[in-house]
Motif scaffolding. Structure first.
Motif, PDB file in Angstrom:
ATOM      1  N   TRP A 119      -5.758   1.622   1.493  1.00 18.03           N
ATOM      2  CA  TRP A 119      -5.063   2.597   2.335  1.00 18.03           C
ATOM      3  C   TRP A 119      -5.740   2.689   3.703  1.00 18.03           C
ATOM      4  CZ3 TRP A 119      -6.451   7.149   4.729  1.00 18.03           C
ATOM      5  CH2 TRP A 119      -5.427   8.044   5.060  1.00 18.03           C
ATOM      6  N   LEU A 126       1.953   6.537   5.777  1.00 19.25           N
ATOM      7  CA  LEU A 126       0.725   6.546   4.995  1.00 19.25           C
ATOM      8  C   LEU A 126       0.169   7.956   4.822  1.00 19.25           C
ATOM      9  CD1 LEU A 126      -1.413   3.536   6.311  1.00 19.25           C
ATOM     10  CD2 LEU A 126      -0.496   3.790   4.013  1.00 19.25           C
ATOM     11  N   VAL A 173       0.832  -1.207   0.000  1.00 20.25           N
ATOM     12  CA  VAL A 173       0.000   0.000   0.000  1.00 20.25           C
ATOM     13  C   VAL A 173       0.862   1.251   0.000  1.00 20.25           C
ATOM     14  CG1 VAL A 173      -1.696   1.323   1.329  1.00 20.25           C
ATOM     15  CG2 VAL A 173      -2.002  -1.136   1.027  1.00 20.25           C
ATOM     16  N   MET A 198       0.763   4.197  -3.052  1.00 20.37           N
ATOM     17  CA  MET A 198       0.427   5.604  -2.822  1.00 20.37           C
ATOM     18  C   MET A 198       0.838   6.509  -3.974  1.00 20.37           C
ATOM     19  SD  MET A 198       1.135   6.084   1.242  1.00 20.37           S
ATOM     20  CE  MET A 198       0.966   7.863   1.115  1.00 20.37           C
ATOM     21  N   ARG A 231      -4.375   1.622   7.625  1.00 27.97           N
ATOM     22  CA  ARG A 231      -4.457   2.591   8.728  1.00 27.97           C
ATOM     23  C   ARG A 231      -5.296   2.050   9.872  1.00 27.97           C
ATOM     24  NH1 ARG A 231      -8.421   7.239   7.664  1.00 27.97           N
ATOM     25  NH2 ARG A 231      -9.724   5.398   8.003  1.00 27.97           N
TER      26      ARG A 231
END
Length: 732
Positions: free
Chosen positions: A322, A418, A237, A241, A326
């Motif tokens: 994403w 992230l 991930v 990004m 998180r």
């Protein structure tokens, strides 16, 4: 209109004419409770003097929907609606305490009305005079689990319960005014003379004990999946990004032409150029393979039919991944630290350039020098004084000199990475951001602000629904206290989750690790237990002590419940004594449903004021303080022996102590002790060591065997394990 003025103004002339209780039925209906609303209106809309305040806060809707689905304005609720309106009217015009009710608190008042009126409708009460102290006690027992179910972030404060009981307390305070208005008042104080502050505090403690940890059947797949996400999926991930950041925009790139030659040009900034780059990037993107698996952990990102929408299709799918990473990080940090959601969300963003660790995370050496602690400082918002203050939370430990990074610390590093593209535009310094996005996470125009507790709870619920398979859950957990307790988890696909359950789960495993837990998480909880015994960070953090105490009470109740219902057998001197003491309770609740058995058991434990302290080898119930062996060794005075002495407490001492209880949860410890002792004896015999030198080891083996027998452990299986392992000790 001033408080304590019993006269009302004529709507026509504005003159003082009649007192409130002198109004006829028609005049009362036409009476204006405020500029915008009359007494007969279904909605009372007050003017809120606070700039920017929501209109809903100063509005009371009498057509509120009660718990049975009916509206208070329906005909069969007429009596309840009438006195409820009169109560609020007297609070506005002639409050007993002389203070006019703030118009901005009407939404809270409506909630309090809804609690009481819903319950009265369910049980068939109509008027305030029916609310005797015993009836009010039943109402409080009813409201406690409702408030626990609605609680999102850990334990509710006593102020929340004060709001829930406000209408009941005001029916007593306004009884004289209501009596003049024709409402038969309460005959006695609803709380037996106690003030609402005392009652609210007692109720908040009760609700805290009602909040359960996650069932093992849910906790195991949830925490394992969250930990799984922080490996290869998180790395993928972070690579993915590029879809949001578009690093090539405006830079010089090399492109192959149709004739296999190459040329350099500046990457375009138009939407069409971005669409093409996103499409090319996602077409080539390959997800990794998690260790132990054969296929990539995620299918290639697919696109919709229209070329113009391909960017948004890809970004939408990438945004979901994403968010999953998180949310997995949030689960791990909260589950491994014992933080409330509000404290998790107060962690600041950023990485310390000197240490490479998240801001506020520091490494400290343990007192013995054998371990290093990873400690983070975060603000506690729920304090007695109300003002936030900062405390330390242990995120993990490692052997001194090791380079291992605890999973919770790694999770914070991942979240920082992230959210890095949005940090500089964020309107907050906190780590966990709420980023507004439509079809995907946009780098330039996204609005980033601090995340709220309710949003975090909703995100984790979505994580469970999307990534944790609960479809094969049985109807009941192994340690159920109500019938079919796992059915809501299975049917809602995890939507009954609340963030406070992670906090309770932390405390549960800190008290007694579950050997089935994922090894990394199991190690983490062992670290927390070690931190409790070797240092002072957890002891100095009242929020963690509160969580441990709450779960300790819950574990005590569960131990007694499973003993009474015959699920477990108790060993140890106190265990045998407790089993005898429970005989009468066992007979009294034999034919009751599980939920009622649980309630009766909890009531019995509370009446007898039983306190228990849990370790891996024994449970201490210090009701016979004069015979506590851990205190006998240290010669502690009897009058201060309210808890076991952790500095002298040892398995051999506990095994023969008058306050010790052993049960199935301690089987792993005593099984390991039995195996280790037997293997030591066999090794000594093979080496020709004199038998007298191992008298203590032989005593440990016999002691462990005796304890295991008392709660029905399989000794034959252990002996077979000893024989199979002892064969490996023989020389070739």
């Amino acid at each position: 209109m001033t408080a304590n003025s019993e006269c009302v103004r004529s709507s026509e002339h504005g003159k003082l004419s009649k007192k409130l209780h002198e109004l006829s039925h028609e005049e009362l209906n036409e009476y204006r409770v405020c500029e915008q609303s009359k007494f007969s209106d279904d909605k009372w809309v007050f003017f809120n003097h606070i700039p920017g305040a929501a209109k809903a806060n100063s509005t009371l809707n009498w057509a509120m929907v009660l718990s049975d689905g009916s509206q208070l304005t329906e005909a069969h609720h007429a009596e309840r609606l009438h006195w409820a309106k009169l109560l609020l009217l007297t609070l506005i015009v002639i409050p007993a305490n002389g203070r006019i009710r703030a118009t901005g608190s009407m939404s809270n008042l409506q909630t309090s009305f809804n609690y009481l009126l819903s319950w009265m409708s369910e049980v068939g009460y109509h008027d305030p005079h029916e609310l005797t102290p015993q009836v009010v006690k039943c109402f409080m027992e009813h409201i406690a689990p409702i408030m626990a179910a609605r609680c999102v972030d850990a334990e509710l404060s006593r102020h929340a319960f004060a709001r829930g009981l406000f209408v009941v307390s005001q029916l007593w305070s306004q009884r004289h005014s209501l009596s003049r208005m024709g409402v038969k008042p309460m005959a006695a104080h609803p709380f037996d003379g106690k003030n609402s502050e005392q009652i609210s505090r007692e109720l908040s403690i009760k609700v805290s004990n009602l909040i359960p940890p996650l069932p093992d059947e849910v906790a195991l797949p949830l925490l394992n999946k969250a930990a799984w996400f922080l490996g290869t999926p998180a790395n993928d991930v972070l690579r993915l990004m590029n879809v949001f950041t578009d690093p090539l925009a405006g830079s010089m790139v090399t492109v192959k032409s149709t004739f296999r030659s190459t040329y350099t040009h500046k990457a375009g900034l138009t939407n069409c150029s971005r669409h093409r780059r996103v499409r090319r990037f996602l077409d080539k993107f390959e997800f990794g393979i998690v260790a132990g698996e054969r296929q990539p952990w995620h299918e290639p990102i697919s696109f919709g039919g229209k070329e113009s929408s391909s960017e948004y299709d890809g970004k939408r799918q990438a945004a979901h991944l994403w968010e999953a990473v998180r949310d997995a990080a949030a689960i791990i940090v909260q589950a491994m630290s014992g933080m409330r959601a509000s404290e998790l969300l107060s962690i600041r963003a950023g990485i310390d350039q000197d240490t490479g660790l998240p801001l506020e995370v520091r490494i400290e050496e343990s007192l013995t020098g054998l371990y290093e602690w990873f400690v983070i400082r975060s603000a506690i918002s729920k304090t007695e004084e109300g003002a936030p203050r900062e405390v330390d939370w242990v995120l993990g430990m490692r052997p001194a000199g090791s380079s291992e990074i605890p999973l919770a610390v790694k999770a914070l590093c991942i979240v920082n990475a992230l959210q890095l593209p949005w940090m500089e535009r964020a309107r907050t310094a906190y780590l966990f951001l709420s980023i507004s996005h439509g079809k995907g996470l946009r780098r330039t125009h996204a609005t980033a602000d601090s995340m709220g507790v309710k949003h975090l709870n909703a995100h984790i619920q979505r994580f469970i629904m999307s990534w944790v398979d609960l479809s094969n859950l049985p109807d009941q957990s192994a340690h159920h206290i109500t019938e079919n307790d796992l059915v809501p988890w299975r049917e809602s696909r995890g939507q009954v989750f609340r963030t406070h359950m992670l906090r309770k789960t932390w405390a549960q495993y800190a008290l007694a690790c579950d050997s089935r837990l994922l090894p990394a998480i199991q190690m983490q909880f062992h670290h927390l237990s070690l931190a409790m015994t070797e240092g002072s960070y957890i002891g100095n953090n009242p929020m963690l002590l509160e969580a441990l105490n709450s779960v300790s009470v819950q574990k005590r109740n569960l131990l007694l419940f499973e003993t009474v219902t015959g699920k477990i057998k108790l060993a140890g001197r106190m265990g045998e004594q407790l089993d005898l003491a429970l005989d009468q309770l066992r007979q009294d609740i034999n034919d009751l449903p599980a939920s009622e058995k649980w309630s009766q058991t909890v009531a019995w434990a509370n009446r007898n004021e039983l306190r228990m302290f849990f370790t891996a080898h024994a449970t201490c119930c210090p009701s016979r303080s004069s015979e506590m062996r851990c205190h006998d060794v240290s010669k502690t005075p009897v009058w201060v022996r309210w808890a076991p002495n952790s500095s002298t407490r040892a398995p051999s001492l506990c095994a023969g102590c008058a306050c010790a209880i052993m049960d199935k949860s301690h089987e792993q410890f005593w099984s390991d002790r039995y195996l280790a002792s037997q293997l030591s004896l066999i090794a000594a015999e093979m080496a020709g060591v004199a038998d007298g030198s191992f008298r203590e080891v032989r005593f440990r083996a016999e002691q462990a065997k005796g304890i295991l027998k008392k709660f029905g452990a399989d000794i034959a299986r252990l002996d077979h394990t000893v024989l199979s392992r002892s064969g490996k000790l023989c020389p070739n």
